[in-house]
Design a protein around this motif. Sequence first.
Motif, PDB file in Angstrom:
ATOM      1  N   TRP A  34       0.835  -1.208   0.000  1.00 23.51           N
ATOM      2  CA  TRP A  34       0.000   0.000   0.000  1.00 23.51           C
ATOM      3  C   TRP A  34       0.868   1.255   0.000  1.00 23.51           C
ATOM      4  O   TRP A  34       0.618   2.185  -0.762  1.00 23.51           O
ATOM      5  CB  TRP A  34      -0.918   0.004   1.220  1.00 23.51           C
ATOM      6  CG  TRP A  34      -1.773   1.240   1.292  1.00 23.51           C
ATOM      7  CD1 TRP A  34      -2.968   1.454   0.676  1.00 23.51           C
ATOM      8  CD2 TRP A  34      -1.460   2.456   2.002  1.00 23.51           C
ATOM      9  NE1 TRP A  34      -3.429   2.719   0.957  1.00 23.51           N
ATOM     10  CE2 TRP A  34      -2.527   3.355   1.769  1.00 23.51           C
ATOM     11  CE3 TRP A  34      -0.391   2.846   2.807  1.00 23.51           C
ATOM     12  CZ2 TRP A  34      -2.541   4.630   2.324  1.00 23.51           C
ATOM     13  CZ3 TRP A  34      -0.407   4.114   3.357  1.00 23.51           C
ATOM     14  CH2 TRP A  34      -1.478   4.988   3.116  1.00 23.51           C
ATOM     15  N   ALA A  35       1.887   1.294   0.854  1.00 24.62           N
ATOM     16  CA  ALA A  35       2.739   2.481   0.966  1.00 24.62           C
ATOM     17  C   ALA A  35       3.462   2.774  -0.344  1.00 24.62           C
ATOM     18  O   ALA A  35       3.635   3.938  -0.713  1.00 24.62           O
ATOM     19  CB  ALA A  35       3.754   2.286   2.093  1.00 24.62           C
ATOM     20  N   GLN A  36       3.869   1.724  -1.046  1.00 25.55           N
ATOM     21  CA  GLN A  36       4.562   1.919  -2.318  1.00 25.55           C
ATOM     22  C   GLN A  36       3.711   2.731  -3.280  1.00 25.55           C
ATOM     23  O   GLN A  36       4.214   3.614  -3.986  1.00 25.55           O
ATOM     24  CB  GLN A  36       4.910   0.561  -2.925  1.00 25.55           C
ATOM     25  CG  GLN A  36       5.719   0.655  -4.212  1.00 25.55           C
ATOM     26  CD  GLN A  36       5.976  -0.710  -4.811  1.00 25.55           C
ATOM     27  OE1 GLN A  36       5.039  -1.466  -5.092  1.00 25.55           O
ATOM     28  NE2 GLN A  36       7.241  -1.043  -5.013  1.00 25.55           N
ATOM     29  N   ARG A  37       2.429   2.454  -3.335  1.00 27.86           N
ATOM     30  CA  ARG A  37       1.539   3.161  -4.261  1.00 27.86           C
ATOM     31  C   ARG A  37       1.009   4.467  -3.678  1.00 27.86           C
ATOM     32  O   ARG A  37       0.872   5.463  -4.391  1.00 27.86           O
ATOM     33  CB  ARG A  37       0.365   2.239  -4.644  1.00 27.86           C
ATOM     34  CG  ARG A  37       0.808   0.929  -5.250  1.00 27.86           C
ATOM     35  CD  ARG A  37       1.654   1.131  -6.489  1.00 27.86           C
ATOM     36  NE  ARG A  37       2.154  -0.127  -7.015  1.00 27.86           N
ATOM     37  CZ  ARG A  37       2.828  -0.240  -8.158  1.00 27.86           C
ATOM     38  NH1 ARG A  37       3.099   0.838  -8.873  1.00 27.86           N
ATOM     39  NH2 ARG A  37       3.252  -1.408  -8.583  1.00 27.86           N
ATOM     40  N   ALA A  38       0.712   4.481  -2.380  1.00 26.66           N
ATOM     41  CA  ALA A  38       0.144   5.683  -1.767  1.00 26.66           C
ATOM     42  C   ALA A  38       1.145   6.832  -1.763  1.00 26.66           C
ATOM     43  O   ALA A  38       0.815   7.966  -2.145  1.00 26.66           O
ATOM     44  CB  ALA A  38      -0.313   5.375  -0.343  1.00 26.66           C
ATOM     45  N   PHE A  39       2.367   6.565  -1.358  1.00 28.11           N
ATOM     46  CA  PHE A  39       3.365   7.631  -1.314  1.00 28.11           C
ATOM     47  C   PHE A  39       3.889   7.944  -2.716  1.00 28.11           C
ATOM     48  O   PHE A  39       4.324   9.065  -2.985  1.00 28.11           O
ATOM     49  CB  PHE A  39       4.503   7.253  -0.375  1.00 28.11           C
ATOM     50  CG  PHE A  39       4.114   7.320   1.076  1.00 28.11           C
ATOM     51  CD1 PHE A  39       4.145   8.523   1.759  1.00 28.11           C
ATOM     52  CD2 PHE A  39       3.685   6.185   1.740  1.00 28.11           C
ATOM     53  CE1 PHE A  39       3.770   8.596   3.088  1.00 28.11           C
ATOM     54  CE2 PHE A  39       3.302   6.242   3.073  1.00 28.11           C
ATOM     55  CZ  PHE A  39       3.339   7.452   3.752  1.00 28.11           C
ATOM     56  N   GLY A  40       3.837   6.948  -3.607  1.00 25.52           N
ATOM     57  CA  GLY A  40       4.137   7.237  -5.006  1.00 25.52           C
ATOM     58  C   GLY A  40       3.110   8.186  -5.601  1.00 25.52           C
ATOM     59  O   GLY A  40       3.442   9.078  -6.398  1.00 25.52           O
ATOM     60  N   ILE A  43       3.749  11.815  -5.029  1.00 28.70           N
ATOM     61  CA  ILE A  43       4.709  12.401  -5.965  1.00 28.70           C
ATOM     62  C   ILE A  43       4.025  12.802  -7.266  1.00 28.70           C
ATOM     63  O   ILE A  43       4.332  13.838  -7.868  1.00 28.70           O
ATOM     64  CB  ILE A  43       5.843  11.401  -6.262  1.00 28.70           C
ATOM     65  CG1 ILE A  43       6.626  11.071  -4.991  1.00 28.70           C
ATOM     66  CG2 ILE A  43       6.782  11.928  -7.347  1.00 28.70           C
ATOM     67  CD1 ILE A  43       7.367  12.249  -4.409  1.00 28.70           C
ATOM     68  N   LEU A  44       3.053  11.996  -7.688  1.00 26.84           N
ATOM     69  CA  LEU A  44       2.396  12.207  -8.978  1.00 26.84           C
ATOM     70  C   LEU A  44       1.332  13.296  -8.948  1.00 26.84           C
ATOM     71  O   LEU A  44       1.198  14.079  -9.904  1.00 26.84           O
ATOM     72  CB  LEU A  44       1.762  10.899  -9.451  1.00 26.84           C
ATOM     73  CG  LEU A  44       2.730   9.761  -9.765  1.00 26.84           C
ATOM     74  CD1 LEU A  44       1.991   8.426  -9.814  1.00 26.84           C
ATOM     75  CD2 LEU A  44       3.434  10.013 -11.090  1.00 26.84           C
ATOM     76  N   LEU A  45       0.571  13.389  -7.867  1.00 26.59           N
ATOM     77  CA  LEU A  45      -0.590  14.283  -7.826  1.00 26.59           C
ATOM     78  C   LEU A  45      -0.254  15.760  -8.050  1.00 26.59           C
ATOM     79  O   LEU A  45      -0.999  16.451  -8.773  1.00 26.59           O
ATOM     80  CB  LEU A  45      -1.337  14.103  -6.510  1.00 26.59           C
ATOM     81  CG  LEU A  45      -2.251  12.884  -6.410  1.00 26.59           C
ATOM     82  CD1 LEU A  45      -2.876  12.788  -5.035  1.00 26.59           C
ATOM     83  CD2 LEU A  45      -3.335  12.928  -7.492  1.00 26.59           C
ATOM     84  N   PHE A  50      -1.719  20.097 -12.694  1.00 28.58           N
ATOM     85  CA  PHE A  50      -1.347  21.208 -13.559  1.00 28.58           C
ATOM     86  C   PHE A  50      -1.240  20.815 -15.037  1.00 28.58           C
ATOM     87  O   PHE A  50      -0.593  21.500 -15.815  1.00 28.58           O
ATOM     88  CB  PHE A  50      -0.013  21.813 -13.090  1.00 28.58           C
ATOM     89  CG  PHE A  50      -0.106  22.450 -11.736  1.00 28.58           C
ATOM     90  CD1 PHE A  50      -0.650  23.715 -11.576  1.00 28.58           C
ATOM     91  CD2 PHE A  50       0.333  21.770 -10.610  1.00 28.58           C
ATOM     92  CE1 PHE A  50      -0.743  24.299 -10.329  1.00 28.58           C
ATOM     93  CE2 PHE A  50       0.242  22.347  -9.354  1.00 28.58           C
ATOM     94  CZ  PHE A  50      -0.299  23.616  -9.206  1.00 28.58           C
ATOM     95  N   ILE A  51      -1.874  19.720 -15.390  1.00 26.64           N
ATOM     96  CA  ILE A  51      -1.883  19.306 -16.795  1.00 26.64           C
ATOM     97  C   ILE A  51      -3.315  19.229 -17.290  1.00 26.64           C
ATOM     98  O   ILE A  51      -4.261  19.175 -16.509  1.00 26.64           O
ATOM     99  CB  ILE A  51      -1.197  17.939 -16.999  1.00 26.64           C
ATOM    100  CG1 ILE A  51      -1.963  16.842 -16.245  1.00 26.64           C
ATOM    101  CG2 ILE A  51       0.258  17.989 -16.567  1.00 26.64           C
ATOM    102  CD1 ILE A  51      -1.485  15.443 -16.572  1.00 26.64           C
ATOM    103  N   VAL A 181      -0.914  11.063 -16.677  1.00 25.14           N
ATOM    104  CA  VAL A 181      -2.301  10.653 -16.408  1.00 25.14           C
ATOM    105  C   VAL A 181      -2.364   9.159 -16.121  1.00 25.14           C
ATOM    106  O   VAL A 181      -2.988   8.713 -15.142  1.00 25.14           O
ATOM    107  CB  VAL A 181      -3.214  11.015 -17.597  1.00 25.14           C
ATOM    108  CG1 VAL A 181      -4.580  10.331 -17.460  1.00 25.14           C
ATOM    109  CG2 VAL A 181      -3.392  12.530 -17.690  1.00 25.14           C
ATOM    110  N   TYR A 182      -1.704   8.385 -16.960  1.00 25.86           N
ATOM    111  CA  TYR A 182      -1.734   6.929 -16.769  1.00 25.86           C
ATOM    112  C   TYR A 182      -1.070   6.532 -15.449  1.00 25.86           C
ATOM    113  O   TYR A 182      -1.628   5.719 -14.695  1.00 25.86           O
ATOM    114  CB  TYR A 182      -1.036   6.225 -17.931  1.00 25.86           C
ATOM    115  CG  TYR A 182      -1.032   4.726 -17.778  1.00 25.86           C
ATOM    116  CD1 TYR A 182      -2.179   3.979 -18.038  1.00 25.86           C
ATOM    117  CD2 TYR A 182       0.118   4.063 -17.337  1.00 25.86           C
ATOM    118  CE1 TYR A 182      -2.177   2.605 -17.875  1.00 25.86           C
ATOM    119  CE2 TYR A 182       0.115   2.690 -17.169  1.00 25.86           C
ATOM    120  CZ  TYR A 182      -1.032   1.960 -17.441  1.00 25.86           C
ATOM    121  OH  TYR A 182      -1.033   0.601 -17.267  1.00 25.86           O
ATOM    122  N   SER A 183       0.097   7.111 -15.157  1.00 22.81           N
ATOM    123  CA  SER A 183       0.799   6.785 -13.918  1.00 22.81           C
ATOM    124  C   SER A 183      -0.046   7.124 -12.700  1.00 22.81           C
ATOM    125  O   SER A 183      -0.101   6.363 -11.722  1.00 22.81           O
ATOM    126  CB  SER A 183       2.131   7.547 -13.854  1.00 22.81           C
ATOM    127  OG  SER A 183       3.000   7.141 -14.876  1.00 22.81           O
TER     128      SER A 183
END
Length: 287
Positions: A34-40, A43-45, A50-51, A181-183
């Motif tokens: 969970w942490a791998q995706r949540a904290f990742g 970074i992405l949000l 802004f796109i 967007v995909y990431s």
Amino acid sequence: MWFLYAFAAAFSESLNSLAGKFQIAKYDIGILAWAQRAFGLLILLPFAFFITWPSLNTTFWLATLGSAILNIIASLLYFKALRLAPLSLLAPIVTLTPVILLVTSPLMTKEIPSLVGILGVIVSVIGAYILQSNLRNEGFWRPLTSLVRDPGPRNMLGVAVLWGFSSPLDKIGVVNSSPLVYSTIIHILLCVAFVPLLLRSKFKMELFQWNGLWRFATVGVFSGLTSIFQMTAISLAHVAYVISVKRTSSLFGIVWGKMLFKEKEIQRRFLGGAIMLAGTILILFAK
């Protein structure tokens, strides 16, 4: 530029594996997945806000959901493998993903392998044999069957196979949207999927404590960066090209295993990993 992005993804992926190896000794697989995706996602949000988001068609959603399902399984196998075996042994196994792409790419992206590509497969198998050549006294085929029989390598081999199927789906998803967007969406889906495992984890309260929070964050930050670099590279070049370059992360992983975990038999593993990498490079030029 695609090569630079792919190489950046390789380095970030090796740090992701390194962070996972450090934390898996203390925490359970569920909270780390969970942490791998949540904290990742954190970074992405900021970039995603802004796109300009494109309209997302059915093809995008089918590819994204398919990749998400495969990556749910791959993430669990990934952390399980890190718990069971040395990083320097596991890291080169993911270089077999481009071998899987020789099968999946013709089916999903209509890319047909050449004789050079087949040679690359053979070289990769030789590298896998050398990786486990210390087992030769148990039989000629033991170094290869160990990838299936031994729990740690078997789980990481499963990861390599699953990534061989999910990577073409990533390409389809990126082509029908954008790398960012995909990431972002794939991280959201995976983050939500792992919530039940998070709630079952006995370590979930450490998310509210600084000592635990920064440990989980290290796993996720490198996941988010890897995704940005990889998906950007995929948008600029064939998926097999990108994944072949990204698999240089295996050599970084062997170095981290020696430097930080004092793992043994590094020379043999580095040789095996380098030969497997040579096989992926042949596959790269075969496309």
